[in-house]
Design a protein around this motif. Structure first.
Motif: not given
Length: 409
Positions: A98, A101, A308, A311-313, A315
């Motif tokens: 993981y 972010r 990636l 996941r940054s935008y 949760s």
């Protein structure tokens, strides 16, 4: 002096110069970009004539020895399997590890690049076949034209002996010119390394992309030092698979610091023949095929970057259906990047986000600043695949000659 030593000296000088010579102004950056562009152009300079004339001889000889079908099957098989493996490695590493972010930035979307398959097909088959020799970016039209010429000469063996002799002579001359250019590129590595170091240091200070680069590097080590050597031991029964890496270290240098697959192709053509011992008839056909279609490194970085950014935008966990979608499109898009020797992986990422939709159309902008380094990693994966893959094809078609490490250029 060994070729890799010359390249290493150029790399070291470039690193040192990047810290001693300030290049922060707009004018300095513009000048640096201009110099690097000239170096890349010089690296590609002899590619088209070498591929054209050598591929004619290659097609003629492979058909004459009844190896054309076998060589093609092994080449396509290695390309497809290696690309699939790259996608799996990318998805597994991105899902299991993981990454932090990347901060969301508000930035206006410029014109989004579009995948133009019709334009690619038109470039492959222009109205005039000679036009395929004009553009030095897309190598597939050159390879197809040369293949047809070589097959035509094979079908008219009684009347083509003189033509083949002339083409063979020109091919050898062009190869020597290309070899000379690869020697001079060691000097050009100073400028390439200067720019790469400047870009990397700037990104490292931001630190948002450092975990991503570390993951890329870890995957690269796994592929180059673990997976491919094991495959060579199994398929080729070679007890010293790491000599393939050593023999192609200059190609890896060029790919990692320039990100240009065509400039890397010039080195692969030379090192594949002079270091790895791949006979010209196989080398001249296989290396361009890998450069055009074997872009599994792009597929790997696409899948990691896409996950990636999602996941940054958000949760929320990424669904299995999304993983399959990412893997499938990363895999498929890797085969249509042959006309983009530099920047292809980031182009594919933008296309994927455009197709994905759902408010993520501009997601690729989070990685815009890191795009040059991301593409360099992708090119390195592809260079390593081309080295090991071409060796496998040559071994399986019995067109491999023994080369002592002490005689490597």
């Amino acid at each position: 002096m060994r070729l890799w030593v010359k390249y290493l000296i150029g790399i070291i000088i470039g690193i040192v110069a990047s810290f001693l010579i300030p290049a922060g102004s707009v004018q300095a950056q513009s000048t640096l970009n201009f110099i690097v562009d000239l170096v890349i152009r010089f690296g590609r300079y002899a590619i088209v004539p070498v591929i054209f004339f050598s591929a004619i001889i290659s097609t003629y000889k492979l058909n004459e020895e009844k190896l054309m079908f076998k060589t093609t099957i092994w080449t396509v098989g290695v390309i497809v399997v290696s690309s699939l493996v790259m996608v799996i490695i990318g998805i597994v590493s991105a899902v299991l590890i993981y990454l932090p972010r990347i901060p969301i930035r508000i930035e206006k979307v410029s014109e989004t690049p579009q995948l133009n398959l019709q334009g690619m097909l038109q470039a492959i088959f222009p109205y005039n076949g000679v036009q395929t020799l004009i553009d030095g970016t897309f190598m597939l039209p050159v390879l197809i034209f040369a293949g047809l010429a070589g097959y035509g000469a094979f079908c008219e063996k009684k009347h083509s002996s003189t033509t083949i002799a002339v083409v063979d002579s020109v091919s050898r001359v062009c190869f020597r010119v290309m070899a000379f250019i690869t020697e001079l590129l060691s000097i050009g590595m100073i400028a390439i390394m200067f720019k790469w170091t400047t870009d990397f240091v700037r990104l490292a200070k931001i630190s948002d992309y450092n975990p991503l680069f570390i993951l890329f590097f870890a995957d690269l080590l796994i592929v180059a030092v673990v997976i491919y050597p094991i495959v060579i031991r199994i398929l080729c029964h070679d007890r010293h698979p790491f000599r393939i890496l050593y023999g192609g270290i200059c190609s890896i240098f060029m790919a990692f610091f320039s990100g240009d697959t065509n400039a890397t192709l010039a080195l692969n053509l030379r090192l594949g023949k002079e270091n790895l011992g791949i006979r010209r008839r196989t080398n001249a056909f296989v290396q361009p095929m890998f450069s055009i279609f074997s872009r599994g490194g792009a597929a790997l970085v696409e899948s990691i970057c896409f996950i990636l950014i999602l996941r940054s935008y958000s949760s929320l966990n990424i669904t299995f259906q999304s993983v399959l979608w990412i893997g499938a499109w990363s895999f498929l898009l890797s085969f249509v990047l042959g006309n983009i020797p530099m920047g292809g992986p980031f182009f594919a990422i933008t296309v994927m986000f455009t197709m994905y939709g759902g408010g993520f159309d501009a997601g690729y902008l989070l990685l815009k600043d890191a795009a040059p380094i991301i593409c360099c990693f992708a090119a390195t994966f592809d260079a390593v695949t081309a080295l090991f893959g071409s060796y496998i094809v040559a071994y399986k078609t019995n067109t491999l000659e023994t080369r002592e490490v002490s005689r490597y250029v």
